[in-house]
Design a protein around this motif. Sequence first.
Motif, PDB file in Angstrom:
ATOM      1  N   LEU A 544       4.928 -59.433 -50.401  1.00 19.44           N
ATOM      2  CA  LEU A 544       5.184 -59.006 -51.777  1.00 19.44           C
ATOM      3  C   LEU A 544       6.676 -59.073 -52.072  1.00 19.44           C
ATOM      4  O   LEU A 544       7.093 -59.536 -53.136  1.00 19.44           O
ATOM      5  CB  LEU A 544       4.677 -57.571 -51.983  1.00 19.44           C
ATOM      6  N   GLY A 545       7.479 -58.602 -51.114  1.00 18.99           N
ATOM      7  CA  GLY A 545       8.922 -58.585 -51.304  1.00 18.99           C
ATOM      8  C   GLY A 545       9.460 -59.990 -51.551  1.00 18.99           C
ATOM      9  O   GLY A 545      10.304 -60.203 -52.421  1.00 18.99           O
ATOM     10  N   LYS A 546       8.939 -60.939 -50.799  1.00 21.11           N
ATOM     11  CA  LYS A 546       9.405 -62.323 -50.938  1.00 21.11           C
ATOM     12  C   LYS A 546       9.090 -62.871 -52.327  1.00 21.11           C
ATOM     13  O   LYS A 546       9.938 -63.441 -53.003  1.00 21.11           O
ATOM     14  CB  LYS A 546       8.723 -63.177 -49.861  1.00 21.11           C
ATOM     15  N   ARG A 547       7.864 -62.622 -52.752  1.00 20.89           N
ATOM     16  CA  ARG A 547       7.474 -63.131 -54.080  1.00 20.89           C
ATOM     17  C   ARG A 547       8.240 -62.425 -55.200  1.00 20.89           C
ATOM     18  O   ARG A 547       8.547 -63.018 -56.224  1.00 20.89           O
ATOM     19  CB  ARG A 547       5.965 -62.988 -54.273  1.00 20.89           C
ATOM     20  N   MET A 548       8.548 -61.145 -54.972  1.00 18.04           N
ATOM     21  CA  MET A 548       9.313 -60.418 -55.989  1.00 18.04           C
ATOM     22  C   MET A 548      10.716 -61.021 -56.139  1.00 18.04           C
ATOM     23  O   MET A 548      11.229 -61.137 -57.249  1.00 18.04           O
ATOM     24  CB  MET A 548       9.415 -58.937 -55.619  1.00 18.04           C
ATOM     25  N   LEU A 549      11.313 -61.384 -54.991  1.00 21.18           N
ATOM     26  CA  LEU A 549      12.645 -61.987 -55.046  1.00 21.18           C
ATOM     27  C   LEU A 549      12.626 -63.285 -55.848  1.00 21.18           C
ATOM     28  O   LEU A 549      13.500 -63.538 -56.684  1.00 21.18           O
ATOM     29  CB  LEU A 549      13.149 -62.264 -53.636  1.00 21.18           C
ATOM     30  N   GLU A 550      11.582 -64.090 -55.603  1.00 25.41           N
ATOM     31  CA  GLU A 550      11.460 -65.343 -56.336  1.00 25.41           C
ATOM     32  C   GLU A 550      11.327 -65.091 -57.839  1.00 25.41           C
ATOM     33  O   GLU A 550      11.994 -65.723 -58.654  1.00 25.41           O
ATOM     34  CB  GLU A 550      10.228 -66.121 -55.849  1.00 25.41           C
ATOM     35  N   LEU A 551      10.469 -64.122 -58.162  1.00 26.01           N
ATOM     36  CA  LEU A 551      10.271 -63.820 -59.580  1.00 26.01           C
ATOM     37  C   LEU A 551      11.551 -63.284 -60.208  1.00 26.01           C
ATOM     38  O   LEU A 551      11.866 -63.574 -61.362  1.00 26.01           O
ATOM     39  CB  LEU A 551       9.133 -62.794 -59.740  1.00 26.01           C
ATOM     40  N   GLN A 552      12.283 -62.510 -59.415  1.00 30.68           N
ATOM     41  CA  GLN A 552      13.536 -61.965 -59.933  1.00 30.68           C
ATOM     42  C   GLN A 552      14.508 -63.088 -60.291  1.00 30.68           C
ATOM     43  O   GLN A 552      15.130 -63.091 -61.350  1.00 30.68           O
ATOM     44  CB  GLN A 552      14.159 -61.035 -58.896  1.00 30.68           C
ATOM     45  N   GLN A 553      14.607 -64.080 -59.384  1.00 33.86           N
ATOM     46  CA  GLN A 553      15.496 -65.215 -59.645  1.00 33.86           C
ATOM     47  C   GLN A 553      15.080 -65.949 -60.922  1.00 33.86           C
ATOM     48  O   GLN A 553      15.918 -66.274 -61.771  1.00 33.86           O
ATOM     49  CB  GLN A 553      15.466 -66.201 -58.459  1.00 33.86           C
ATOM     50  N   GLN A 554      13.776 -66.191 -61.039  1.00 29.42           N
ATOM     51  CA  GLN A 554      13.292 -66.892 -62.231  1.00 29.42           C
ATOM     52  C   GLN A 554      13.576 -66.086 -63.493  1.00 29.42           C
ATOM     53  O   GLN A 554      13.953 -66.635 -64.537  1.00 29.42           O
ATOM     54  CB  GLN A 554      11.792 -67.147 -62.115  1.00 29.42           C
ATOM     55  N   ALA A 555      13.387 -64.763 -63.377  1.00 29.64           N
ATOM     56  CA  ALA A 555      13.605 -63.900 -64.552  1.00 29.64           C
ATOM     57  C   ALA A 555      15.072 -63.929 -64.947  1.00 29.64           C
ATOM     58  O   ALA A 555      15.403 -63.989 -66.139  1.00 29.64           O
ATOM     59  CB  ALA A 555      13.159 -62.472 -64.241  1.00 29.64           C
ATOM     60  N   TRP A 556      15.941 -63.866 -63.962  1.00 33.60           N
ATOM     61  CA  TRP A 556      17.368 -63.914 -64.262  1.00 33.60           C
ATOM     62  C   TRP A 556      17.728 -65.250 -64.916  1.00 33.60           C
ATOM     63  O   TRP A 556      18.535 -65.297 -65.841  1.00 33.60           O
ATOM     64  CB  TRP A 556      18.198 -63.711 -62.990  1.00 33.60           C
ATOM     65  N   GLY A 557      17.091 -66.313 -64.428  1.00 37.98           N
ATOM     66  CA  GLY A 557      17.309 -67.622 -65.030  1.00 37.98           C
ATOM     67  C   GLY A 557      16.883 -67.624 -66.490  1.00 37.98           C
ATOM     68  O   GLY A 557      17.604 -68.091 -67.373  1.00 37.98           O
ATOM     69  N   ALA A 558      15.703 -67.060 -66.736  1.00 37.90           N
ATOM     70  CA  ALA A 558      15.177 -67.043 -68.098  1.00 37.90           C
ATOM     71  C   ALA A 558      16.044 -66.186 -69.026  1.00 37.90           C
ATOM     72  O   ALA A 558      16.156 -66.462 -70.220  1.00 37.90           O
ATOM     73  CB  ALA A 558      13.737 -66.519 -68.102  1.00 37.90           C
ATOM     74  N   ALA A 559      16.644 -65.143 -68.452  1.00 41.35           N
ATOM     75  CA  ALA A 559      17.450 -64.238 -69.280  1.00 41.35           C
ATOM     76  C   ALA A 559      18.870 -64.766 -69.448  1.00 41.35           C
ATOM     77  O   ALA A 559      19.580 -64.359 -70.363  1.00 41.35           O
ATOM     78  CB  ALA A 559      17.486 -62.838 -68.653  1.00 41.35           C
ATOM     79  N   GLY A 560      19.299 -65.613 -68.514  1.00 42.17           N
ATOM     80  CA  GLY A 560      20.656 -66.116 -68.585  1.00 42.17           C
ATOM     81  C   GLY A 560      21.654 -65.303 -67.787  1.00 42.17           C
ATOM     82  O   GLY A 560      22.818 -65.644 -67.690  1.00 42.17           O
ATOM     83  N   HIS A 561      21.210 -64.197 -67.245  1.00 45.85           N
ATOM     84  CA  HIS A 561      22.115 -63.392 -66.407  1.00 45.85           C
ATOM     85  C   HIS A 561      21.293 -62.420 -65.559  1.00 45.85           C
ATOM     86  O   HIS A 561      20.092 -62.224 -65.798  1.00 45.85           O
ATOM     87  CB  HIS A 561      23.118 -62.621 -67.270  1.00 45.85           C
ATOM     88  N   GLU A 562      21.973 -61.776 -64.603  1.00 47.12           N
ATOM     89  CA  GLU A 562      21.284 -60.812 -63.748  1.00 47.12           C
ATOM     90  C   GLU A 562      21.083 -59.495 -64.490  1.00 47.12           C
ATOM     91  O   GLU A 562      21.917 -59.108 -65.310  1.00 47.12           O
ATOM     92  CB  GLU A 562      22.113 -60.560 -62.479  1.00 47.12           C
ATOM     93  N   ALA A 607       9.408 -67.319 -71.729  1.00 45.57           N
ATOM     94  CA  ALA A 607       8.918 -67.288 -70.346  1.00 45.57           C
ATOM     95  C   ALA A 607       9.121 -65.930 -69.695  1.00 45.57           C
ATOM     96  O   ALA A 607       8.387 -65.541 -68.781  1.00 45.57           O
ATOM     97  CB  ALA A 607       9.643 -68.351 -69.519  1.00 45.57           C
ATOM     98  N   LEU A 608      10.123 -65.187 -70.153  1.00 43.51           N
ATOM     99  CA  LEU A 608      10.495 -63.953 -69.458  1.00 43.51           C
ATOM    100  C   LEU A 608       9.393 -62.878 -69.409  1.00 43.51           C
ATOM    101  O   LEU A 608       9.159 -62.309 -68.339  1.00 43.51           O
ATOM    102  CB  LEU A 608      11.778 -63.381 -70.072  1.00 43.51           C
ATOM    103  N   PRO A 609       8.717 -62.604 -70.528  1.00 40.55           N
ATOM    104  CA  PRO A 609       7.717 -61.529 -70.473  1.00 40.55           C
ATOM    105  C   PRO A 609       6.693 -61.728 -69.358  1.00 40.55           C
ATOM    106  O   PRO A 609       6.366 -60.776 -68.635  1.00 40.55           O
ATOM    107  CB  PRO A 609       7.062 -61.600 -71.852  1.00 40.55           C
ATOM    108  N   ARG A 610       6.200 -62.939 -69.201  1.00 38.44           N
ATOM    109  CA  ARG A 610       5.192 -63.206 -68.171  1.00 38.44           C
ATOM    110  C   ARG A 610       5.763 -62.954 -66.782  1.00 38.44           C
ATOM    111  O   ARG A 610       5.096 -62.390 -65.907  1.00 38.44           O
ATOM    112  CB  ARG A 610       4.685 -64.653 -68.311  1.00 38.44           C
ATOM    113  N   LEU A 611       7.015 -63.379 -66.593  1.00 39.65           N
ATOM    114  CA  LEU A 611       7.650 -63.161 -65.283  1.00 39.65           C
ATOM    115  C   LEU A 611       7.771 -61.672 -64.980  1.00 39.65           C
ATOM    116  O   LEU A 611       7.525 -61.227 -63.858  1.00 39.65           O
ATOM    117  CB  LEU A 611       9.043 -63.818 -65.258  1.00 39.65           C
ATOM    118  N   ILE A 612       8.131 -60.898 -66.006  1.00 41.17           N
ATOM    119  CA  ILE A 612       8.241 -59.444 -65.820  1.00 41.17           C
ATOM    120  C   ILE A 612       6.874 -58.855 -65.478  1.00 41.17           C
ATOM    121  O   ILE A 612       6.738 -58.012 -64.586  1.00 41.17           O
ATOM    122  CB  ILE A 612       8.784 -58.771 -67.099  1.00 41.17           C
TER     123      ILE A 612
END
Length: 912
Positions: A544-562, A607-612
Motif C-alpha cells: 500500500l505504501g508503495k502505491r501511495m507514493l506513486e499516487l502522491q507523485q502523480q498528484a503532485w504532477g497534476a497539481a504542479g507542486h508538492e 485528473a487530480l480528484p481521481r488520484l486523491i
Amino acid sequence: MPKLILIDGSSYLYRAFHALPPLSNAHGEPTGALFGVYNMLRATIKAQPEYVAFVSDAPGPTFRDEMYDQYKANRPPMPDDLRAQVEPMLGLVGALGFPILRVTGVEADDVIGTLADQAHKQGIEVVVSTGDKDMAQLVRDGVTLVNTMTNTTMDTQGVFEKFGVRPDQIIDFLTLTGDTVDNVPGVAKCGPKTAAKWLAEYDTLDNLMANADKVGGKIGENLREALPQLPLSRQLVTIKLDVPLEQGVTDLTMRPRDIDALREMYARYEFKAALKELDAGEPAAAPSPVAAPAISPESLARELVTPDLSGPGTYELVTTQAQFDAWLERLRTAELIAFDTETTSIDSMRADIVGLSLSVEPGVACYIPLTHDYPGAPAQLSRDMVLGALKPIFEDPARPKLGQHAKYDINILSHYGIALQGLKHDSMLESYIWNATATRHDMDSLARKYLGYETVKYEEVAGKGAKQISFSQVDIDTACRYAAEDADVTLRLHHALWPLLQSEPKLRSVYEDIEIPLVPVLAGMEQRGVLIDVNHLRLQSQQLGKRMLELQQQAWGAAGHEFNLDSPKQLIAVLFDELGLPIKVKTPTGAPSTNEEALEAIADDHALPRLILDYRGLAKLRSTYTEKLAEIVNLRTGRVHTSYHQGAVATGRVSSSDPNLQNIPVRTEEGRRIRQAFVAPEGWLVLAADYSQIELRIMAHLSGDEGLLRAFHEGGDVHRATAAEVFGLQPEEVSANQRRAAKAINFGLMYGMSAFGLARQLGVDRGEASDYMARYFARYPGVRDFMESTREQAHRDGYVETIFGRRLYLENLKARNQALRAGAERAAVNAPMQGSAADIIKRAMIAVAHWLKGRDDANMLMQVHDELVFEVKRESIDEVRKAVVERMSGAAALRVPLLVEAGVGANWDEAH
DNA sequence: GTCGATACGTAC
DNA sequence: GACGTACGTATCGACG
C-alpha cells in the motif's frame, strides 16, 4: 454576622429537571424538577439564615431583549414537562415559607445582584445559591456562590482558580468569550484561556480595546473585528445592581410554613417521605444516603439528590492478617459484595493488580493494597495469599457480586486464575438500562447524578498526562481513600438504581436476562482475542505504501507542486483556488468539501480528484487497519484483544475499540485482504455466522405488514420481491436497477430516509424518488402505519422500545430547531429495529456461550452487530456450526423466521 | 507533548 | 436539512 441566602430559582429548576429521571405522579403530571427543587431547599431551611429569598424569572421580555433583538435567540424553549412544573414549584416554595421575588422587565440575576449589593453594603454576609457561572461577577469579600448540586462554594480565590481572572474582571471576561446559549457575541475563537490571558495583560476590557492593534495573529484580527459589538455584549452580560425593589433585604425573612397547603401538595405529587414527616410533626430531616432502598422512584429520587451530609464513608486500610480475616468473615455473610480492583493500566490485558477494595454495606469499605511499590512503602499482605483466600468467594456463584464496569475487574482477576462467578449486578449497566442517554455511565458521572456526590478523581491521586504515575506508586493512604470509595460508591449507586429498575419489569428483564449474563461472555471474548497473521499485514502495508507514493507523485504532477494529500485544507487551496474547479459540495461549516462525493463530482474535469480518491482509499486502509492492527497485536499471544463496550451505544448495540473490529473493510477487494489476516491456529478453522436481513425482518415483525411478512416466509431475495411489488412485475422480470432501487428503499426506510435522500442515493430526480416511495407504501401499508405509530409513541412517551422492552429516550423531539427534531424522529423510527437486533444477538451470544462452556474445541471471538465469529477445531466444525446456527435462529420467536448463514474458512474473509 | 475541533471514512 | 448507530486517523491551532 447575619446572613442572606439568595436562591436562583431558574437555575435550581433547570438543574433539578436535568439531574433527575423523568418522574411523574399517578396523574401523569411531571414531578421530577419539583422534587429536586424541594430537596435542594431543605438544605437552605436547615441552614436557618436570617434572610432568604427565592428569586425566579418573571414571564415576558426584559430590557436585554429590547437592547438586542437576538438575545437568547439560540436558546431552546423550555421543555413542556418543565414548564408544567413552574407554577407548582412556586406554590410549593411559597408554602414552605420562602419569600418569592419575580420582577418583570429584568432577569432573576438582576434581582439577585441588586439584593446582594444592598446586603453587602449593610454588612450582611451573602450566599448566592446558583449553578450559573455568570454570577461569578457578584463575588467579593462577604459574597460567595454555592453550587447546590456539587456542594461547592466559590469565593474570590475560587473565581480566580476557575476563570483565571478576578471577580471584578468577570464581566469583561464574559464579554470576550461571549455566550452561545444566550447568543451574546464575543470575540471569535476567544475562549476562556485567551480571555484570561488578555485580561492578565491589559487588566480591563477598555484597556484591551484601546490597545487592540497590538494583539497579533489571526486572533488579533478577530478582536479588532469584534470591537464595535463588544460594548453591547458587555451591557448584556452585566448583571444590574440597581433594580427598583419593593422589599429591602431585611424584609426577606422566612414565614411560617403552610402546613395544610404542604400536605395537599405532598399528597398530590406523591412526596411520601415528606408527607410522613409532616404528619409525624417532625421537622424535615435529611434522609440518610445509606438508608435501606426504597421502592418508589419518588422516594428514591430523594436519596439521589441528597448529598451524604455525614461526610465520607468509613474506609479501612487493610494491611494485617487480622484485618483481612475480619473482612473475609464479612464477605461470607454478605448479601451482596461490591468489589473493585486497582491496577497499573487502563488496558485490562496489560494491567497488573495493585490492590483491591470491598464493600458490603454503604458507607463502609476497605482497601487491600497488594503491590504498591515506592520508596518507603509499608509492608502489605501477600498478593497470592489475599487472592488465594478470595478465590473461593469470587468463584462461588451463590455469593452475589456487584461491580462498576465489572468486565474490567473480571478480566484482571482472570490473570490470577480467578474465574469470577455470580456477578449479580453492575451499576454501570443499571444506569445504562435505566436511561442510556441521560448521562455517561462512568462512576464519577453516576455519583454526581444519582448520589449528588463528588468522588475523588483518579487524576487527583495519580496525576495526568506525562506526570501520571502508576497506581502502584500512589501512597497507600491516598490510594485507600480513592479505592475504598470506589467500592462504597458502587454499592450506593446500586442502592439508588436497582429500585428504579425493579419498578419497571421490562427494563429489569433486559438488565437481568440480557446485559448481566453478557458481561462474562464479552470478558471471555476479550481475553481470548483473535489470531492475526502479522506478516500478511506487514506485506500489505508495504505494498500500500508503495502505491501511495506513486499516487502522491502523480498528484503532485497534476497539481504542479508538492502538497500534503492528507490535508483537506491544502487540497481545497489546490482544487478550488489554483485549479479553479467548481465547488459542488460544502461541509456543515460552509467550507468547500473534499469528500468522496465532492471529488467524484469533479473527477471528469481534472485528473487530480481521481488520484486523491485512489490515494485516500489506500491511506485509510493502511493507517487505520494494516499498520494499526499489526502494531496492536499482543506479542505474547499473537492476537488482538479488542475491548467491547456495553454502555456506549444508545440503541443497545455493543461497540468495539482498541482496535475497532466492527468496521474492518469488506466491500472492496483490497479491504477484504485485511480480513484475510484474521486467521485460525493450525488445525482450527474460522466460522462466521450472520443474521440475514435481521433489521428488515424485525421491521416486518413489528409492523405486521402482510406483504413484507409474506416475502420473508417465502424465502428468496427480499429486495427482488420488494422490487417486484413496487414495479408490478414478476420477480424474475426485475432488472438490476430496479432491485437496487428497492434495496435502497428498504434500507433507507429503516433509517427514516426522505424522498430527497433516496433521490440522492439513487441518482434520480426527487419526483421519481417520491414516486417509488409512494408505490412502496401503497404495497406495504403496514410499514407506513408502523412508522407513524412509532413517531406517535415517541412524542407521547418521550421514548421508544425494542421487542424485549429496552427503552430509548429521545432528547430532541420537542426541539424548536427543525433539523434537530427531524433527526430525533428518524432516530425514533430506527431505534426499535437496531435495538431489537442488538437484543437478539446478545441473547444468542449468551445461549451460544452457555453451550460452549466446558468445551475446548471452539471459542467465540468477535461480534459485529449481526455476525458472530468463532475459531473451531477442524474435527468439530460441523457440530459447532449446527449448534451456533440453531441458537442464533432461536434467540427470538418472531413472526418471520430468523435466517442465519454460516460460512467456514481458513480466515475471516474465506468464512464469508 | 497534549487537547479539542473538524473532516473524512470504515462497518452494520 | 434531507440516512440510523458507532470508532479511528490526520490535520490544525491553541495551550503550557
